[in-house]
Design an enzyme around this catalytic site. Structure first.
Site, PDB file in Angstrom:
ATOM      1  N   GLN A   1       8.232  79.386  67.750  1.00 52.86           N
ATOM      2  CA  GLN A   1       9.226  78.758  68.617  1.00 52.86           C
ATOM      3  C   GLN A   1       9.879  77.533  67.971  1.00 52.86           C
ATOM      4  O   GLN A   1      10.875  77.034  68.475  1.00 52.86           O
ATOM      5  CB  GLN A   1       8.608  78.361  69.958  1.00 52.86           C
TER       6      GLN A   1
ATOM      7  N   HIS B   1       0.282  84.407  76.824  1.00 54.25           N
ATOM      8  CA  HIS B   1       1.716  84.146  76.647  1.00 54.25           C
ATOM      9  C   HIS B   1       2.001  83.695  75.213  1.00 54.25           C
ATOM     10  O   HIS B   1       2.919  84.204  74.560  1.00 54.25           O
ATOM     11  CB  HIS B   1       2.151  83.078  77.662  1.00 54.25           C
ATOM     12  N   GLU B   2       1.220  82.747  74.716  1.00 54.65           N
ATOM     13  CA  GLU B   2       1.463  82.202  73.371  1.00 54.65           C
ATOM     14  C   GLU B   2       1.098  83.201  72.285  1.00 54.65           C
ATOM     15  O   GLU B   2       1.796  83.309  71.271  1.00 54.65           O
ATOM     16  CB  GLU B   2       0.723  80.872  73.179  1.00 54.65           C
TER      17      GLU B   2
ATOM     18  N   CYS C   1       9.163  79.564  79.818  1.00 49.73           N
ATOM     19  CA  CYS C   1       9.037  79.504  78.361  1.00 49.73           C
ATOM     20  C   CYS C   1      10.011  78.474  77.817  1.00 49.73           C
ATOM     21  O   CYS C   1      11.175  78.447  78.228  1.00 49.73           O
ATOM     22  CB  CYS C   1       9.328  80.888  77.778  1.00 49.73           C
ATOM     23  N   LEU C   2       9.542  77.647  76.886  1.00 52.52           N
ATOM     24  CA  LEU C   2      10.408  76.635  76.300  1.00 52.52           C
ATOM     25  C   LEU C   2      11.571  77.259  75.527  1.00 52.52           C
ATOM     26  O   LEU C   2      12.606  76.627  75.357  1.00 52.52           O
ATOM     27  CB  LEU C   2       9.601  75.703  75.389  1.00 52.52           C
TER      28      LEU C   2
ATOM     29  N   HIS D   1       3.848  85.544  71.756  1.00 48.44           N
ATOM     30  CA  HIS D   1       4.894  84.996  70.879  1.00 48.44           C
ATOM     31  C   HIS D   1       4.610  85.320  69.415  1.00 48.44           C
ATOM     32  O   HIS D   1       5.525  85.653  68.656  1.00 48.44           O
ATOM     33  CB  HIS D   1       5.006  83.475  71.017  1.00 48.44           C
TER      34      HIS D   1
ATOM     35  N   GLY E   1       2.279  74.927  76.454  1.00 48.96           N
ATOM     36  CA  GLY E   1       1.916  75.749  75.303  1.00 48.96           C
ATOM     37  C   GLY E   1       3.120  75.931  74.406  1.00 48.96           C
ATOM     38  O   GLY E   1       4.267  75.877  74.857  1.00 48.96           O
TER      39      GLY E   1
END
Length: 176
Positions: A51, A136-137, A94-95, A140, A46
């Site tokens: 991000q 989660h996304e 997380c990226l 963000h 994701g």
């Protein structure tokens, strides 16, 4: 295929609220495809537009396992309309916070309404990994990170580590 640079903790952009996508056009669709390329390259499951430096309400997800046919999902202006009282715990990463993982408790199921890449209203009832990934996304997009769900002590340790790493690397984006 355009791989975009990832914004990493402690960049303050990660704490900004993302704005709704006003018009879905070829530019938005290309940006979403670039986000998918970036996510696959990372690799991740994701990615939120914030991000990669764009504070717009757009996320991409693909939960296909290695060896399976890709199943990309482009989610524009998502909104959680219901969430269960039942809870589920998943280990999240997380990226934007590379190589750090922690168990996070979230609602086990959610209903999310959103627009697809053609501007068509969609709704999904999600559970399991999809529910966790969507939450989660979407977090963000609201300036919330998964580390906000862990203890203050652990969160402070993570922040300290990433602030130190940030001093040792070149800036991840241009300011101006």
């Amino acid at each position: 295929m355009t791989i975009k640079p990832l914004i990493l903790l402690p960049d303050p952009l990660l704490r900004e609220q993302s704005k709704p996508v006003e018009r879905i056009d070829d530019g938005v669709r290309k940006f979403a495809r670039d986000m998918l390329d970036t996510m696959y390259d990372a690799p991740g499951i994701g990615l939120a537009a914030i991000q990669v430096g764009e504070p717009i309400r757009l996320i991409v997800i693909d939960l296909a396992k290695e060896g399976e046919e890709p199943a990309p999902r482009i989610v524009i202006n998502p909104e959680i309309v219901t969430s269960s009282d039942d809870r589920a715990v998943y280990e999240e990463g997380c990226l934007s916070i590379p190589d750090y993982y922690a168990e996070v408790e979230r609602p086990a199921t959610v209903r999310v309404k959103y627009l697809d890449e053609h501007g068509k209203q969609q709704e999904v009832d999600a559970d399991g990994l999809l529910a966790t990934c969507l939450q989660h996304e979407i977090d963000h997009l609201n300036g919330v990170l998964f580390i906000d769900y862990i203890s203050k002590l652990k969160r402070d340790m993570v922040m300290k580590k990433f602030k130190k790493l940030a001093k040792d690397r070149p800036p991840s984006r241009m300011v101006g």
